[in-house]
Design an enzyme around this catalytic site. Structure first.
Site, PDB file in Angstrom:
ATOM      1  N   ASN A   9       0.863  -1.184   0.000  1.00  0.00           N
ATOM      2  CA  ASN A   9       0.000   0.000   0.000  1.00  0.00           C
ATOM      3  C   ASN A   9       0.899   1.233   0.000  1.00  0.00           C
ATOM      4  O   ASN A   9       1.510   1.556   1.013  1.00  0.00           O
ATOM      5  CB  ASN A   9      -0.887  -0.048   1.256  1.00  0.00           C
ATOM      6  CG  ASN A   9      -1.725   1.205   1.419  1.00  0.00           C
ATOM      7  OD1 ASN A   9      -1.794   2.046   0.527  1.00  0.00           O
ATOM      8  ND2 ASN A   9      -2.365   1.324   2.577  1.00  0.00           N
ATOM      9  N   LYS A  11       0.051   4.264  -0.176  1.00  0.00           N
ATOM     10  CA  LYS A  11      -0.588   5.416   0.485  1.00  0.00           C
ATOM     11  C   LYS A  11      -0.401   6.677  -0.365  1.00  0.00           C
ATOM     12  O   LYS A  11      -0.310   6.584  -1.583  1.00  0.00           O
ATOM     13  CB  LYS A  11      -0.057   5.579   1.919  1.00  0.00           C
ATOM     14  CG  LYS A  11      -0.138   4.262   2.713  1.00  0.00           C
ATOM     15  CD  LYS A  11       0.078   4.446   4.189  1.00  0.00           C
ATOM     16  CE  LYS A  11      -0.033   3.099   4.891  1.00  0.00           C
ATOM     17  NZ  LYS A  11       0.055   3.200   6.331  1.00  0.00           N
ATOM     18  N   HIS A  95      -9.410   1.272   5.365  1.00  0.00           N
ATOM     19  CA  HIS A  95      -8.101   1.420   6.010  1.00  0.00           C
ATOM     20  C   HIS A  95      -8.245   2.319   7.233  1.00  0.00           C
ATOM     21  O   HIS A  95      -9.042   3.261   7.233  1.00  0.00           O
ATOM     22  CB  HIS A  95      -7.093   2.016   5.023  1.00  0.00           C
ATOM     23  CG  HIS A  95      -5.684   1.915   5.523  1.00  0.00           C
ATOM     24  ND1 HIS A  95      -5.189   2.800   6.462  1.00  0.00           N
ATOM     25  CD2 HIS A  95      -4.704   1.022   5.265  1.00  0.00           C
ATOM     26  CE1 HIS A  95      -3.931   2.445   6.739  1.00  0.00           C
ATOM     27  NE2 HIS A  95      -3.621   1.371   6.035  1.00  0.00           N
ATOM     28  N   GLU A  97      -6.537   4.668   8.298  1.00  0.00           N
ATOM     29  CA  GLU A  97      -6.330   6.101   8.028  1.00  0.00           C
ATOM     30  C   GLU A  97      -7.607   6.728   7.484  1.00  0.00           C
ATOM     31  O   GLU A  97      -7.902   7.888   7.756  1.00  0.00           O
ATOM     32  CB  GLU A  97      -5.132   6.280   7.074  1.00  0.00           C
ATOM     33  CG  GLU A  97      -3.823   6.012   7.812  1.00  0.00           C
ATOM     34  CD  GLU A  97      -2.740   5.331   7.005  1.00  0.00           C
ATOM     35  OE1 GLU A  97      -2.813   5.322   5.758  1.00  0.00           O
ATOM     36  OE2 GLU A  97      -1.803   4.792   7.635  1.00  0.00           O
ATOM     37  N   GLU A 167      -5.072  -4.826  10.820  1.00  0.00           N
ATOM     38  CA  GLU A 167      -4.037  -3.806  10.945  1.00  0.00           C
ATOM     39  C   GLU A 167      -4.239  -3.059  12.264  1.00  0.00           C
ATOM     40  O   GLU A 167      -5.030  -2.110  12.323  1.00  0.00           O
ATOM     41  CB  GLU A 167      -4.117  -2.807   9.788  1.00  0.00           C
ATOM     42  CG  GLU A 167      -3.869  -3.419   8.426  1.00  0.00           C
ATOM     43  CD  GLU A 167      -3.319  -2.383   7.440  1.00  0.00           C
ATOM     44  OE1 GLU A 167      -2.276  -2.654   6.840  1.00  0.00           O
ATOM     45  OE2 GLU A 167      -3.915  -1.301   7.300  1.00  0.00           O
ATOM     46  N   GLY A 173       2.882   2.374  10.778  1.00  0.00           N
ATOM     47  CA  GLY A 173       3.828   3.477  10.601  1.00  0.00           C
ATOM     48  C   GLY A 173       4.584   3.837  11.867  1.00  0.00           C
ATOM     49  O   GLY A 173       5.233   4.876  11.929  1.00  0.00           O
ATOM     50  N   SER A 213       3.777  -2.047  10.218  1.00  0.00           N
ATOM     51  CA  SER A 213       5.236  -2.114  10.356  1.00  0.00           C
ATOM     52  C   SER A 213       5.827  -3.467   9.952  1.00  0.00           C
ATOM     53  O   SER A 213       6.757  -3.959  10.608  1.00  0.00           O
ATOM     54  CB  SER A 213       5.661  -1.718  11.774  1.00  0.00           C
ATOM     55  OG  SER A 213       5.266  -0.382  12.046  1.00  0.00           O
TER      56      SER A 213
HETATM   57  P1  13P Z   1       3.277   0.474   7.639  1.00  0.00           P
HETATM   58  O1  13P Z   1       3.809  -0.810   7.034  1.00  0.00           O
HETATM   59  O2  13P Z   1       3.994   1.702   7.114  1.00  0.00           O
HETATM   60  O3  13P Z   1       3.203   0.407   9.120  1.00  0.00           O
HETATM   61  O4  13P Z   1       1.756   0.632   7.110  1.00  0.00           O
HETATM   62  C1  13P Z   1       0.899  -0.438   7.242  1.00  0.00           C
HETATM   63  C2  13P Z   1      -0.350  -0.133   6.515  1.00  0.00           C
HETATM   64  O5  13P Z   1      -1.112   0.730   6.916  1.00  0.00           O
HETATM   65  C3  13P Z   1      -0.636  -0.880   5.284  1.00  0.00           C
HETATM   66  O6  13P Z   1      -1.919  -0.642   4.813  1.00  0.00           O
END
Ligand code: 13P
Length: 254
Positions: A9, A11, A95, A97, A167, A173, A213
């Site tokens: 992803n 983002k 997601h 976010e 997740e 992150g 992560s």
């Molecule tokens: P990270 O791998 O940067 O922690 O992000 C995970 C994520 O949100 C994948 O959709």
């Protein structure tokens, strides 16, 4: 038999030129082992160009979001048929976010899942608890509620095309990964709930990815867990060699 999926992803990262460069690098340098699948989720602005570029590669291309209506006055949104036409075969839905920064509700997640399925886009439905929810001992409650609401009204047949991603919000992150045991505990409870809702055969066939992560240094341990069927990778998917190593996670014995 569940075929592992490693999904990247991207983002809201990489301008078009950088996105094309990374896609070129993946196309030239990434071989995907025959026993697993790989997909990337670039920003909308690079979706079409990248799906054309990767058409003859084993890497599939998907979108990071969709809107459930087919067309109309929804400024800034993008429909499932537009994503299909741009070459997407999958879409990430719900997601954290989007839930936490943009206020997306379980009801909206459910509408998006249905729209994606109606357009033959495979949804990756994301669920996960915050740190406060985990600390309050509410992890199971939170993820099972998100699962039930997000998949509300689906038949077992429709579920065949759905992928889940656990997740934990506190792991995204942050560099803090769930331990393999923590991931396994939640994945097993999600699979048990899928079994109760849609029947055991469906539950046994549904992919449940872990995200938060994931790195070359922790992917093997996570993928050794019996109910972890793949990874949804953020930051490390922007680095070609890290992503390559994650795709080449070491499959557990047996
Ligand atoms: P990270 O791998 O940067 O922690 O992000 C995970 C994520 O949100 C994948 O959709």
């Amino acid at each position: 038999m569940r075929r592992p999926l490693i999904a990247g992803n991207w983002k809201m990262n990489l301008g078009h030129a950088d996105a094309l460069r990374l896609a070129d690098g993946l196309f030239a340098g990434i071989d995907v082992p025959p026993d697993r699948d790989c997909a990337i989720f670039p920003p909308f602005t690079s979706l079409q160009a990248i799906s054309e570029k990767l058409r003859s590669s084993p890497i599939r291309v998907g979108a990071q979001n969709c809107y459930p209506e087919p067309d109309g006055a929804f400024t800034g949104e993008i429909s499932c048929s537009m994503l299909k036409a741009a070459g997407a075969s999958m879409v990430i839905i719900g997601h954290s976010e989007r839930r936490h920064v943009l206020g997306e509700s379980d009801a909206m997640v459910s509408r998006k899942v249905k729209a994606a399925l109606a357009h033959r886009l495979k949804p990756i439905v994301c669920i996960g608890e915050t740190l406060a929810e985990r600390d309050a001992g509410r992890t199971s409650d939170v993820v099972i509620t998100q699962l039930r609401r997000g998949l509300d009204g689906l038949t077992a047949d429709a579920m065949r095309d759905v992928i889940l991603a656990y997740e934990p919000v506190w792991a995204i992150g942050t560099g803090k990964t769930a331990t393999p045991a923590q991931a396994q505990e939640v994945h097993a409870s999600l699979r048990a709930e899928l079994g109760a809702l849609f029947g055991k055969p469906l539950a046994e066939d549904t992919l449940i990815l872990y995200g938060g992560s994931v790195k070359p240094s922790n992917v093997d341990g996570l993928m050794a867990m019996p109910d972890v069927d793949g990874a949804l990778v953020g930051g490390a998917s922007l680095d070609e060699s890290e992503f390559h190593r994650i795709i080449w996670f070491e499959a557990p014995e047996g």
